[in-house]
Design a protein around this motif. Sequence first.
Motif, PDB file in Angstrom:
ATOM      1  N   GLN A 215      47.026  -4.827-104.844  1.00  0.00           N
ATOM      2  CA  GLN A 215      45.630  -5.027-105.636  1.00  0.00           C
ATOM      3  C   GLN A 215      46.060  -5.654-107.015  1.00  0.00           C
ATOM      4  OE1 GLN A 215      43.607  -1.604-105.772  1.00  0.00           O
ATOM      5  NE2 GLN A 215      41.777  -2.548-106.843  1.00  0.00           N
ATOM      6  N   VAL A 216      45.536  -6.659-107.219  1.00  0.00           N
ATOM      7  CA  VAL A 216      45.619  -7.204-108.615  1.00  0.00           C
ATOM      8  C   VAL A 216      44.859  -6.537-109.706  1.00  0.00           C
ATOM      9  CG1 VAL A 216      45.339  -9.337-109.948  1.00  0.00           C
ATOM     10  CG2 VAL A 216      46.003  -9.430-107.623  1.00  0.00           C
ATOM     11  N   GLN A 217      45.418  -6.291-110.762  1.00  0.00           N
ATOM     12  CA  GLN A 217      44.711  -5.709-111.789  1.00  0.00           C
ATOM     13  C   GLN A 217      44.860  -6.416-113.168  1.00  0.00           C
ATOM     14  OE1 GLN A 217      45.606  -1.384-111.698  1.00  0.00           O
ATOM     15  NE2 GLN A 217      43.538  -0.803-111.365  1.00  0.00           N
ATOM     16  N   LEU A 218      43.790  -6.585-114.075  1.00  0.00           N
ATOM     17  CA  LEU A 218      43.968  -6.918-115.296  1.00  0.00           C
ATOM     18  C   LEU A 218      43.444  -5.975-116.414  1.00  0.00           C
ATOM     19  CD1 LEU A 218      42.785 -10.756-115.109  1.00  0.00           C
ATOM     20  CD2 LEU A 218      45.052  -9.852-114.760  1.00  0.00           C
ATOM     21  N   VAL A 219      44.494  -5.400-117.426  1.00  0.00           N
ATOM     22  CA  VAL A 219      44.006  -4.388-118.032  1.00  0.00           C
ATOM     23  C   VAL A 219      44.146  -5.066-119.692  1.00  0.00           C
ATOM     24  CG1 VAL A 219      44.597  -2.336-118.977  1.00  0.00           C
ATOM     25  CG2 VAL A 219      44.915  -2.605-116.744  1.00  0.00           C
ATOM     26  N   GLU A 220      42.806  -4.782-120.213  1.00  0.00           N
ATOM     27  CA  GLU A 220      42.811  -5.355-121.656  1.00  0.00           C
ATOM     28  C   GLU A 220      42.874  -4.274-122.732  1.00  0.00           C
ATOM     29  OE1 GLU A 220      39.021  -8.217-120.077  1.00  0.00           O
ATOM     30  OE2 GLU A 220      39.458  -7.839-122.188  1.00  0.00           O
ATOM     31  N   SER A 221      43.514  -4.670-123.748  1.00  0.00           N
ATOM     32  CA  SER A 221      43.363  -3.724-124.774  1.00  0.00           C
ATOM     33  C   SER A 221      43.114  -4.644-126.028  1.00  0.00           C
ATOM     34  CB  SER A 221      44.618  -3.056-124.984  1.00  0.00           C
ATOM     35  OG  SER A 221      45.598  -3.760-125.375  1.00  0.00           O
ATOM     36  N   GLY A 222      42.507  -3.976-127.269  1.00  0.00           N
ATOM     37  CA  GLY A 222      42.522  -4.482-128.517  1.00  0.00           C
ATOM     38  C   GLY A 222      41.241  -4.770-129.224  1.00  0.00           C
ATOM     39  N   GLY A 223      40.385  -4.445-128.562  1.00  0.00           N
ATOM     40  CA  GLY A 223      39.062  -4.485-129.334  1.00  0.00           C
ATOM     41  C   GLY A 223      38.763  -3.707-130.412  1.00  0.00           C
ATOM     42  N   GLY A 224      37.649  -3.362-130.815  1.00  0.00           N
ATOM     43  CA  GLY A 224      37.218  -2.580-131.790  1.00  0.00           C
ATOM     44  C   GLY A 224      36.263  -2.926-132.943  1.00  0.00           C
ATOM     45  N   LEU A 225      36.289  -2.313-134.112  1.00  0.00           N
ATOM     46  CA  LEU A 225      35.201  -2.710-135.192  1.00  0.00           C
ATOM     47  C   LEU A 225      36.056  -3.222-136.264  1.00  0.00           C
ATOM     48  CD1 LEU A 225      32.597  -2.709-136.739  1.00  0.00           C
ATOM     49  CD2 LEU A 225      33.191  -0.463-137.130  1.00  0.00           C
ATOM     50  N   VAL A 226      35.568  -4.417-136.770  1.00  0.00           N
ATOM     51  CA  VAL A 226      36.421  -5.234-137.845  1.00  0.00           C
ATOM     52  C   VAL A 226      35.348  -5.504-138.849  1.00  0.00           C
ATOM     53  CG1 VAL A 226      36.783  -7.262-136.667  1.00  0.00           C
ATOM     54  CG2 VAL A 226      38.363  -6.744-138.380  1.00  0.00           C
ATOM     55  N   GLN A 227      35.820  -5.771-140.141  1.00  0.00           N
ATOM     56  CA  GLN A 227      34.884  -6.434-141.310  1.00  0.00           C
ATOM     57  C   GLN A 227      34.764  -7.879-141.012  1.00  0.00           C
ATOM     58  OE1 GLN A 227      36.202  -4.717-144.969  1.00  0.00           O
ATOM     59  NE2 GLN A 227      34.966  -2.810-144.382  1.00  0.00           N
ATOM     60  N   PRO A 228      34.063  -8.650-141.374  1.00  0.00           N
ATOM     61  CA  PRO A 228      33.974 -10.147-141.586  1.00  0.00           C
ATOM     62  C   PRO A 228      35.399 -10.449-142.317  1.00  0.00           C
ATOM     63  CG  PRO A 228      31.850  -9.426-141.770  1.00  0.00           C
ATOM     64  CD  PRO A 228      32.679  -8.022-141.790  1.00  0.00           C
ATOM     65  N   GLY A 229      36.081 -11.379-141.893  1.00  0.00           N
ATOM     66  CA  GLY A 229      37.181 -12.028-142.405  1.00  0.00           C
ATOM     67  C   GLY A 229      38.435 -11.427-141.856  1.00  0.00           C
ATOM     68  N   GLY A 230      38.313 -10.065-141.064  1.00  0.00           N
ATOM     69  CA  GLY A 230      39.373  -9.622-140.567  1.00  0.00           C
ATOM     70  C   GLY A 230      39.962 -10.098-139.262  1.00  0.00           C
ATOM     71  N   SER A 231      41.077  -9.596-138.566  1.00  0.00           N
ATOM     72  CA  SER A 231      41.779  -9.961-137.444  1.00  0.00           C
ATOM     73  C   SER A 231      41.867  -8.747-136.532  1.00  0.00           C
ATOM     74  CB  SER A 231      43.144 -10.561-137.936  1.00  0.00           C
ATOM     75  OG  SER A 231      43.214 -11.437-139.005  1.00  0.00           O
ATOM     76  N   LEU A 232      42.073  -9.188-135.225  1.00  0.00           N
ATOM     77  CA  LEU A 232      42.276  -8.296-134.195  1.00  0.00           C
ATOM     78  C   LEU A 232      43.004  -9.238-133.101  1.00  0.00           C
ATOM     79  CD1 LEU A 232      38.699  -6.814-133.457  1.00  0.00           C
ATOM     80  CD2 LEU A 232      40.859  -5.672-133.998  1.00  0.00           C
ATOM     81  N   ARG A 233      43.996  -8.507-132.398  1.00  0.00           N
ATOM     82  CA  ARG A 233      44.686  -9.024-131.239  1.00  0.00           C
ATOM     83  C   ARG A 233      44.187  -8.630-129.915  1.00  0.00           C
ATOM     84  NH1 ARG A 233      51.078 -10.382-129.907  1.00  0.00           N
ATOM     85  NH2 ARG A 233      51.125  -7.962-129.478  1.00  0.00           N
ATOM     86  N   HIS A 234      43.883  -9.132-128.896  1.00  0.00           N
ATOM     87  CA  HIS A 234      43.769  -8.877-127.581  1.00  0.00           C
ATOM     88  C   HIS A 234      44.916  -9.049-126.959  1.00  0.00           C
ATOM     89  CE1 HIS A 234      39.131  -7.986-127.573  1.00  0.00           C
ATOM     90  NE2 HIS A 234      39.027  -9.087-128.290  1.00  0.00           N
TER      91      HIS A 234
ATOM     92  N   TYR B 204      40.444 -13.699-110.974  1.00  0.00           N
ATOM     93  CA  TYR B 204      40.491 -12.269-111.409  1.00  0.00           C
ATOM     94  C   TYR B 204      40.039 -12.045-113.002  1.00  0.00           C
ATOM     95  CZ  TYR B 204      43.734 -12.244-107.403  1.00  0.00           C
ATOM     96  OH  TYR B 204      44.413 -12.478-106.241  1.00  0.00           O
ATOM     97  N   TRP B 205      39.281 -11.071-113.186  1.00  0.00           N
ATOM     98  CA  TRP B 205      38.871 -10.530-114.623  1.00  0.00           C
ATOM     99  C   TRP B 205      39.414  -9.248-114.965  1.00  0.00           C
ATOM    100  CZ3 TRP B 205      35.897 -14.099-117.114  1.00  0.00           C
ATOM    101  CH2 TRP B 205      35.160 -15.138-116.570  1.00  0.00           C
ATOM    102  N   GLY B 206      39.561  -9.260-116.324  1.00  0.00           N
ATOM    103  CA  GLY B 206      39.601  -8.072-116.903  1.00  0.00           C
ATOM    104  C   GLY B 206      38.479  -6.950-117.056  1.00  0.00           C
ATOM    105  N   GLN B 207      38.732  -5.677-117.547  1.00  0.00           N
ATOM    106  CA  GLN B 207      37.521  -5.261-117.659  1.00  0.00           C
ATOM    107  C   GLN B 207      36.434  -5.351-118.810  1.00  0.00           C
ATOM    108  OE1 GLN B 207      40.576  -4.136-118.756  1.00  0.00           O
ATOM    109  NE2 GLN B 207      40.334  -2.698-120.469  1.00  0.00           N
TER     110      GLN B 207
END
Length: 117
Positions: free
Chosen positions: A1-20, A106-109
């Motif tokens: 069974q194929v699974q895609l598990v994502e992480s890395g979201g959240g709340l950030v201020q304008p100009g900030g950075s995130l990595r998924h 396939y899609w992540g959550q």
Amino acid sequence: QVQLVESGGGLVQPGGSLRHSCTASGTLFKIYDMAWYQQAPGKQRELVATITSGDWITYADSVKGRFIISRDNAKDTGYLQMNSLKPEDTAVYFCNLSHDRLRRDYWGQGTQVTVSS
């Protein structure tokens, strides 16, 4: 069974950075094209960036110069580095693996990103 598990979201201020990140299991990650999509409230899911199995990369105009898509086939993981974030980047972000010839898709959550001061 194929699974895609994502992480890395959240709340950030304008100009900030995130990595998924998006880690696949149950399939041979390296043969798939990988993409990231965003879906803002009340809007359709839109393509943000793609990286093919051969490392060909494309970006939506709205994120060019700010977002970076990459993949590490040894770790079965893809990434979306999001820099210089804007309030209009607020959305749920989904990773996708696809293979046209094998007709696999396939899609992540999905992970929420909120850009707000």
